[in-house]
Write a protein that holds these residues in place. Structure first.
Motif, mmCIF file in Angstrom:
data_model
loop_
_atom_site.group_PDB
_atom_site.id
_atom_site.type_symbol
_atom_site.label_atom_id
_atom_site.label_comp_id
_atom_site.label_asym_id
_atom_site.label_seq_id
_atom_site.Cartn_x
_atom_site.Cartn_y
_atom_site.Cartn_z
ATOM 1 N N TYR A 166 0.831 -1.200 0.000
ATOM 2 C CA TYR A 166 0.000 0.000 0.000
ATOM 3 C C TYR A 166 0.869 1.255 0.000
ATOM 4 C CZ TYR A 166 -4.018 -2.887 1.458
ATOM 5 O OH TYR A 166 -5.017 -3.832 1.515
ATOM 6 N N LEU A 167 0.299 2.346 -0.489
ATOM 7 C CA LEU A 167 0.876 3.675 -0.325
ATOM 8 C C LEU A 167 -0.003 4.456 0.644
ATOM 9 C CD1 LEU A 167 1.714 4.650 -4.023
ATOM 10 C CD2 LEU A 167 3.324 3.863 -2.272
ATOM 11 N N ALA A 168 0.629 5.227 1.516
ATOM 12 C CA ALA A 168 -0.133 6.061 2.446
ATOM 13 C C ALA A 168 0.577 7.399 2.605
ATOM 14 C CB ALA A 168 -0.279 5.366 3.803
ATOM 15 N N VAL A 169 -0.206 8.448 2.746
ATOM 16 C CA VAL A 169 0.322 9.772 3.076
ATOM 17 C C VAL A 169 -0.044 10.038 4.530
ATOM 18 C CG1 VAL A 169 0.343 12.232 2.534
ATOM 19 C CG2 VAL A 169 0.008 10.549 0.699
ATOM 20 N N GLN B 221 4.013 16.423 5.720
ATOM 21 C CA GLN B 221 3.425 15.146 5.311
ATOM 22 C C GLN B 221 4.523 14.231 4.756
ATOM 23 O OE1 GLN B 221 0.259 15.936 2.519
ATOM 24 N NE2 GLN B 221 -1.122 16.720 4.083
ATOM 25 N N THR B 222 4.276 12.926 4.851
ATOM 26 C CA THR B 222 5.240 11.924 4.385
ATOM 27 C C THR B 222 4.510 10.846 3.592
ATOM 28 O OG1 THR B 222 6.602 12.286 6.364
ATOM 29 C CG2 THR B 222 7.024 10.276 5.103
ATOM 30 N N LEU B 223 5.120 10.450 2.465
ATOM 31 C CA LEU B 223 4.606 9.341 1.668
ATOM 32 C C LEU B 223 5.347 8.077 2.088
ATOM 33 C CD1 LEU B 223 2.877 8.325 -0.800
ATOM 34 C CD2 LEU B 223 4.909 8.778 -2.208
ATOM 35 N N MET C 227 0.054 -3.709 -10.635
ATOM 36 C CA MET C 227 0.194 -2.410 -9.978
ATOM 37 C C MET C 227 -0.961 -1.512 -10.383
ATOM 38 S SD MET C 227 3.252 0.405 -10.475
ATOM 39 C CE MET C 227 4.527 -0.759 -10.025
ATOM 40 N N ASP C 228 -1.415 -0.696 -9.442
ATOM 41 C CA ASP C 228 -2.447 0.300 -9.711
ATOM 42 C C ASP C 228 -1.944 1.641 -9.185
ATOM 43 O OD1 ASP C 228 -4.792 1.643 -10.261
ATOM 44 O OD2 ASP C 228 -5.856 0.898 -8.492
ATOM 45 N N GLU C 229 -1.447 2.468 -10.080
ATOM 46 C CA GLU C 229 -0.907 3.769 -9.652
ATOM 47 C C GLU C 229 -2.053 4.674 -9.180
ATOM 48 O OE1 GLU C 229 1.995 4.605 -9.102
ATOM 49 O OE2 GLU C 229 3.313 3.334 -10.304
ATOM 50 N N PRO C 230 -1.869 5.381 -8.055
ATOM 51 C CA PRO C 230 -2.915 6.293 -7.586
ATOM 52 C C PRO C 230 -3.020 7.523 -8.481
ATOM 53 C CG PRO C 230 -0.963 6.533 -6.235
ATOM 54 C CD PRO C 230 -0.699 5.379 -7.175
ATOM 55 N N GLU C 231 -4.109 8.252 -8.350
ATOM 56 C CA GLU C 231 -4.276 9.475 -9.130
ATOM 57 C C GLU C 231 -3.208 10.494 -8.730
ATOM 58 O OE1 GLU C 231 -7.110 9.924 -5.549
ATOM 59 O OE2 GLU C 231 -6.309 8.332 -6.827
ATOM 60 N N THR C 232 -2.914 11.421 -9.636
ATOM 61 C CA THR C 232 -1.802 12.360 -9.427
ATOM 62 C C THR C 232 -1.980 13.203 -8.161
ATOM 63 O OG1 THR C 232 -2.908 13.921 -10.916
ATOM 64 C CG2 THR C 232 -1.202 12.525 -11.869
ATOM 65 N N GLU C 233 -3.220 13.507 -7.792
ATOM 66 C CA GLU C 233 -3.432 14.354 -6.620
ATOM 67 C C GLU C 233 -3.269 13.597 -5.295
ATOM 68 O OE1 GLU C 233 -7.577 13.445 -8.388
ATOM 69 O OE2 GLU C 233 -5.567 13.948 -9.103
ATOM 70 N N PHE C 234 -3.011 12.284 -5.364
ATOM 71 C CA PHE C 234 -2.796 11.508 -4.133
ATOM 72 C C PHE C 234 -1.594 12.036 -3.367
ATOM 73 C CE2 PHE C 234 -1.019 7.896 -1.770
ATOM 74 C CZ PHE C 234 -2.139 7.415 -1.107
ATOM 75 N N TRP C 235 -0.540 12.416 -4.110
ATOM 76 C CA TRP C 235 0.685 12.958 -3.469
ATOM 77 C C TRP C 235 1.169 14.178 -4.246
ATOM 78 C CZ3 TRP C 235 3.431 13.300 0.720
ATOM 79 C CH2 TRP C 235 4.774 13.713 0.666
#
Length: 295
Positions: free
Chosen positions: A171-174, A225-227, A287-295
């Motif tokens: 997962y990716l999280a901010v 914030q941190t990714l 893989m499913d890249e998140p939308e650009t505004e995610f980070w």
């Protein structure tokens, strides 16, 4: 044994190590229940070298065992004709990208407006007679990969693979707060229900074991914030959310575990998934890249 799909049949070439076993014994590791085996038998969907047999029949080297496991099924969710992004598909698994704000399935199969309803419409549109079986779930606010099992015969084996950590999920999280660049940590903290909030979970010494591996990818000093990348070793409800909150780095816009006001979608995304194909043995990675505004 080697396997191959010859729709609607699953064919096994019997190898030396299976010599002398009954068909029932061969099917046991697949999680095929006694009732399921009996159904296959009475419907003559078990053949050995082209002839219908009972599950008590013994096999020998070179035999071809065939099971008619790919059956036409009726949809069990109301189809909801909205666009659904397919990430991967084969005879066993469908991988779909779930948008944030959508639940995986309704609490009543007569309802609509969920990912399961969208998948039901996709099956209908593509002429596939499958029931909708999610292998795992995501929280409503989480976006990203959700896997569905397309054939009931393989469902127990896929459930087992998930339980045994043989389906890798990243997962990716901010998160709120700045963490050290390239820092890595393992959060090994048991998780249980929060007795003060029926919707929440918390770190609890009497909870279920839970392990999350966290790696810092990028930081934004100005926004504080941190990714981070999170690799699940277990799959508890709200696991990543609870673990990150426990180190005072709650996920941005998490309505349960971040005390700061919510200003948009929760920043948690199911990014990657990998597993070994049950028939061919090949490694599948998506893989499913998140939308650009995610980070």
């Amino acid at each position: 044994m080697t396997l191959r799909i010859d729709t609607p049949w699953l064919r096994f070439s019997v190898s030396a190590e299976a010599e002398g076993q009954t068909i029932a014994e061969l099917l046991a590791p697949w999680g095929c229940s006694k009732a399921a085996r009996y159904k296959l038998e009475i419907e003559q969907r078990i053949t050995l070298n082209g002839q219908p047999v009972r599950q008590s029949a013994k096999v020998k080297v070179g035999d071809e065992l065939a099971l008619k496991v790919f059956q036409q099924e009726e949809p069990d969710f109301v189809p909801w004709a909205i666009p659904v992004r397919i990430l991967y598909e084969d005879e066993l698994i469908l991988a779909v990208s779930k948008p944030a704000g959508m639940i995986v399935h309704p609490d009543d199969k007569g309802k609509t407006g969920t990912l399961a309803n969208a998948v039901a419409a996709y099956y209908l549109r593509t002429g596939q007679h499958c029931t909708v079986r999610p292998i795992h779930r995501l929280d409503e606010g989480t976006s990203g990969i959700v896997l569905f099992s397309k054939c009931p015969f393989f469902q127990p084996k896929l459930d087992q693979a998930l339980a045994r950590k043989q389906i890798a999920r990243t997962y990716l999280a901010v998160v709120s707060g700045v963490m050290k660049p390239k820092d890595r940590l393992t959060l090994d903290k048991p998780i249980g229900r929060d007795r003060h909030n029926a919707k929440a979970y918390r770190i609890s010494p009497t909870g279920k074991p839970a392990v999350t591996h966290v790696e810092v990818l990028r930081c934004r000093q100005k926004e504080k914030q941190t990714l981070v990348r999170c690799q699940l070793e277990t799959g508890r409800t709200h696991q990543i959310r609870v673990h990150l909150a426990s180190i005072q780095r709650p996920i941005v816009n998490d309505p349960l575990y971040n005390p700061r006001p919510v200003q948009g979608r929760m920043k948690l995304h199911a990014w990657k998934c990998a597993w070994t194909d049950l028939v061919s043995g090949r490694r599948v990675e998506i893989m499913d890249e998140p939308e650009t505004e995610f980070w």
